[in-house]
Write an enzyme that holds these catalytic residues in place. Structure first.
Site, PDB file in Angstrom:
ATOM      1  CB  ALA A 123      -0.920  -0.020   1.208  1.00  0.00           C
ATOM      2  CG  PHE A 155      -6.691   3.183  -6.908  1.00  0.00           C
ATOM      3  CD1 PHE A 155      -7.902   2.803  -7.450  1.00  0.00           C
ATOM      4  CD2 PHE A 155      -6.349   4.526  -6.895  1.00  0.00           C
ATOM      5  CE1 PHE A 155      -8.773   3.763  -7.966  1.00  0.00           C
ATOM      6  CE2 PHE A 155      -7.205   5.489  -7.409  1.00  0.00           C
ATOM      7  CZ  PHE A 155      -8.424   5.106  -7.948  1.00  0.00           C
ATOM      8  CD  GLU A 361       4.108  -2.004  -9.340  1.00  0.00           C
ATOM      9  OE1 GLU A 361       2.885  -2.108  -9.100  1.00  0.00           O
ATOM     10  OE2 GLU A 361       4.968  -2.284  -8.505  1.00  0.00           O
ATOM     11  CB  SER A 364       2.692   5.924 -19.855  1.00  0.00           C
ATOM     12  OG  SER A 364       2.190   4.637 -20.093  1.00  0.00           O
TER      13      SER A 364
HETATM   14  C1  LIG Z   1      -6.095  -1.465 -10.964  1.00  0.00           C
HETATM   15  C2  LIG Z   1      -5.125  -0.690 -10.113  1.00  0.00           C
HETATM   16  C3  LIG Z   1      -4.350  -1.356  -9.165  1.00  0.00           C
HETATM   17  C4  LIG Z   1      -3.458  -0.641  -8.363  1.00  0.00           C
HETATM   18  N1  LIG Z   1      -2.743  -1.305  -7.386  1.00  0.00           N
HETATM   19  C5  LIG Z   1      -1.978  -0.591  -6.516  1.00  0.00           C
HETATM   20  C6  LIG Z   1      -1.321  -1.248  -5.407  1.00  0.00           C
HETATM   21  O1  LIG Z   1      -1.384  -2.470  -5.245  1.00  0.00           O
HETATM   22  N2  LIG Z   1      -0.621  -0.477  -4.527  1.00  0.00           N
HETATM   23  C7  LIG Z   1      -0.531   0.877  -4.654  1.00  0.00           C
HETATM   24  O2  LIG Z   1       0.098   1.505  -3.819  1.00  0.00           O
HETATM   25  N3  LIG Z   1      -1.132   1.523  -5.700  1.00  0.00           N
HETATM   26  C8  LIG Z   1      -1.861   0.829  -6.621  1.00  0.00           C
HETATM   27  N4  LIG Z   1      -2.495   1.466  -7.664  1.00  0.00           N
HETATM   28  C9  LIG Z   1      -2.397   2.910  -7.759  1.00  0.00           C
HETATM   29  C10 LIG Z   1      -1.513   3.373  -8.904  1.00  0.00           C
HETATM   30  O3  LIG Z   1      -0.178   3.040  -8.660  1.00  0.00           O
HETATM   31  C11 LIG Z   1      -1.738   4.886  -9.064  1.00  0.00           C
HETATM   32  O4  LIG Z   1      -3.069   5.052  -9.552  1.00  0.00           O
HETATM   33  C12 LIG Z   1      -0.737   5.515 -10.008  1.00  0.00           C
HETATM   34  O5  LIG Z   1       0.552   5.518  -9.440  1.00  0.00           O
HETATM   35  C13 LIG Z   1      -1.121   6.957 -10.390  1.00  0.00           C
HETATM   36  O6  LIG Z   1      -1.432   7.714  -9.283  1.00  0.00           O
HETATM   37  P1  LIG Z   1      -2.805   8.564  -9.248  1.00  0.00           P
HETATM   38  O7  LIG Z   1      -3.917   7.643  -9.603  1.00  0.00           O
HETATM   39  O8  LIG Z   1      -2.896   9.266  -7.954  1.00  0.00           O
HETATM   40  O9  LIG Z   1      -2.673   9.597 -10.427  1.00  0.00           O
HETATM   41  P2  LIG Z   1      -1.947  11.094 -10.386  1.00  0.00           P
HETATM   42  O10 LIG Z   1      -0.676  10.942  -9.683  1.00  0.00           O
HETATM   43  O11 LIG Z   1      -2.994  11.990  -9.763  1.00  0.00           O
HETATM   44  O12 LIG Z   1      -1.782  11.371 -11.880  1.00  0.00           O
HETATM   45  C14 LIG Z   1      -2.869  11.743 -12.742  1.00  0.00           C
HETATM   46  C15 LIG Z   1      -2.311  11.889 -14.154  1.00  0.00           C
HETATM   47  O13 LIG Z   1      -1.328  12.916 -14.176  1.00  0.00           O
HETATM   48  C16 LIG Z   1      -0.087  12.420 -14.648  1.00  0.00           C
HETATM   49  N5  LIG Z   1       1.004  13.060 -13.909  1.00  0.00           N
HETATM   50  C17 LIG Z   1       1.170  13.111 -12.572  1.00  0.00           C
HETATM   51  N6  LIG Z   1       2.289  13.795 -12.270  1.00  0.00           N
HETATM   52  C18 LIG Z   1       2.847  14.169 -13.454  1.00  0.00           C
HETATM   53  C19 LIG Z   1       4.019  14.885 -13.817  1.00  0.00           C
HETATM   54  N7  LIG Z   1       4.903  15.319 -12.908  1.00  0.00           N
HETATM   55  N8  LIG Z   1       4.272  15.082 -15.137  1.00  0.00           N
HETATM   56  C20 LIG Z   1       3.414  14.629 -16.083  1.00  0.00           C
HETATM   57  N9  LIG Z   1       2.297  13.933 -15.795  1.00  0.00           N
HETATM   58  C21 LIG Z   1       2.012  13.700 -14.493  1.00  0.00           C
HETATM   59  C22 LIG Z   1      -0.148  10.920 -14.379  1.00  0.00           C
HETATM   60  O14 LIG Z   1       0.735  10.224 -15.255  1.00  0.00           O
HETATM   61  C23 LIG Z   1      -1.619  10.637 -14.669  1.00  0.00           C
HETATM   62  O15 LIG Z   1      -1.802  10.525 -16.054  1.00  0.00           O
HETATM   63  C24 LIG Z   1      -3.344   0.763  -8.510  1.00  0.00           C
HETATM   64  C25 LIG Z   1      -4.112   1.411  -9.495  1.00  0.00           C
HETATM   65  C26 LIG Z   1      -4.984   0.712 -10.288  1.00  0.00           C
HETATM   66  C27 LIG Z   1      -5.798   1.439 -11.326  1.00  0.00           C
END
Ligand SMILES: Cc1cc2nc3c(=O)[nH]c(=O)nc-3n(C[C@H](O)[C@H](O)[C@H](O)COP(=O)(O)OP(=O)(O)OC[C@H]3O[C@@H](n4cnc5c(N)ncnc54)[C@H](O)[C@@H]3O)c2cc1C
Length: 381
Positions: A123, A155, A361, A364
């Site tokens: 987490a 998530f 993880e 992109s």
């Molecule tokens: C099915 C699923 C399983 C998951 N499993 C796990 C798990 O087991 N453990 C865990 O800890 N997490 C888990 N996650 C969470 C996942 O790792 C996060 O959703 C992911 O890291 C993105 O974070 P966020 O959703 O807060 O998006 P944000 O960080 O809010 O980003 C939103 C968008 O903005 C872009 N962005 C953010 N910062 C920048 C930047 N500096 N420059 C350019 N673009 C940027 C991102 O690429 C994305 O497109 C899971 C998610 C899903 C959907």
């Protein structure tokens, strides 16, 4: 580069393929539609040593190298995107314990996963901290004999079904990313609550929000060194990103093979689909991207096995394989036409499931940032 699979690895691929085609493919639709975790398949896979296969034998694992683990994940996800990746991600929390945990933690937690009793979880993500890991707010404060954790995560794969979860929390908030530590916590402890999240795909995966309210964690459940959590995570991502890349590669292959078979059988305008140039070009592009992704994924894993892990290459493999899976599954649906959009076709599920791969993880965009930092000489390894 002088890389080829060993005889053992080729035999392993054949054995995993037979298992996956017998146990995973025929049952995938059921688990997707019911949206339930494939416990019985997890147990069968564990019996054969395919769950957390990198874990040493004294903790019930198969002590396999990363290339062999990639083979298992790829074959599972080729057989089915949902069930295959559910079994492959059962080991998610294990590397943090394997690399940084105490002997007692390894005995108590890893053996439960390798035996198929429970999947594991890690987490990191929070409602206000996803890509920006250092912005996490979950707090661990020292108390008599241990720590008190307050905060929430979101998530989290296997979050509501796993018997234990590695939780990243701030132990020294004023130090930013240098003040994060890892703890292993148990689902049954007071102050631990989980709520499943409904998703677009990966229906048989458990994905949950977690809430920690004055959760007491004994001293012995700190994983590794206090305040080393961020550095531990970087090591974790080096390998876990290759794991996700392998899963996405398998999904792309599974969708491609189904589309190729369909294109050979389905006739329009008096010819098989595969005899229309527009379909040939789609299949040629799908094949080319998959072969390129394969080289990246296997090279990244092979370097880890040689002790030469390269974070930029792990990120490149994850980036390219996950984008390939999205494109290939999209085209597979297109080749199947209306049938591709129906729940009767497997590629419909592959398309929904593959979409998550460019997000978890590290998105992109984050992978591109890691690669660019390496190119700029800001990441050393
Ligand atoms: C099915 C699923 C399983 C998951 N499993 C796990 C798990 O087991 N453990 C865990 O800890 N997490 C888990 N996650 C969470 C996942 O790792 C996060 O959703 C992911 O890291 C993105 O974070 P966020 O959703 O807060 O998006 P944000 O960080 O809010 O980003 C939103 C968008 O903005 C872009 N962005 C953010 N910062 C920048 C930047 N500096 N420059 C350019 N673009 C940027 C991102 O690429 C994305 O497109 C899971 C998610 C899903 C959907």
């Amino acid at each position: 580069m002088n890389f080829e699979l060993s005889e053992d690895q080729r035999i392993l691929r054949q054995a995993v393929r037979e298992f996956a085609e017998k146990e995973i493919t025929p049952n995938a639709k059921y688990y997707d539609e019911k949206a339930i975790y494939p416990w019985d398949i997890l147990k069968k896979a564990a019996k054969l040593g395919y769950v957390a296969p990198d874990i040493p034998e004294n903790y019930g694992g198969s002590n396999l190298d990363l290339v062999s683990c990639v083979i298992i994940t790829e074959e599972f996800c080729r057989a089915d995107s949902s069930v295959g990746s559910a079994i492959a991600t059962a080991s998610l929390g294990c590397p943090m314990i394997k690399y940084f945990g105490s002997d007692e933690q390894k005995e108590r937690y890893l053996t439960r996963v390798t035996s198929g009793k429970t999947p594991s979880a890690i987490a990191i993500t929070e409602p206000d901290a996803g890509s920006d890991v250092a912005a996490m707010k979950t707090r661990a404060e020292k108390t008599d004999g241990g720590w008190i954790i307050n905060g929430s995560k979101t998530f989290i794969t296997n979050g509501s079904i796993s018997e234990w979860v590695v939780v990243l929390a701030k132990t020294n908030p004023e130090l930013g990313y240098k003040g994060i530590s890892a703890f292993v916590v148990e689902k049954e402890w007071d102050g631990f609550e989980a709520r499943p999240i409904k998703k677009m795909g990966l229906n048989c995966h458990d994905t949950a929000e977690l809430f920690f309210k004055n959760l007491f964690v004994p001293e012995n459940n700190l994983v590794g060194t206090e305040n080393a959590g961020f550095y531990q995570l970087m090591r974790f991502f080096n390998e876990s990103r290759i794991g996700v890349a392998a899963a996405q590669l398998g999904m792309a292959e599974g969708a491609y093979e189904r589309a190729l078979n369909y294109a050979k059988q389905r006739k329009t305008f008096g010819r098989a689909l595969i005899d229309h140039q527009a379909i040939q070009f789609k299949l040629a592009d799908m094949f080319t991207s998959i072969e390129a992704a394969k080289l990246l994924v296997y090279k990244a894993a092979w370097l880890v096995d040689k002790g030469e892990a390269n974070p930029a290459l792990s990120s490149a493999a994850k980036l390219y394989a996950s984008e390939t899976a999205v494109k290939v599954t999209y085209e597979a649906v297109q080749i199947f036409g209306g049938y591709g959009y129906s729940k009767e076709s497997e590629v419909e599920r592959f398309f929904r499931d593959a979409r998550a791969g460019t997000i978890y993880e590290g998105t992109s965009e984050i992978q591109r940032m890691v690669i660019a930092r390496f190119l700029a000489g800001k990441i050393k390894f």
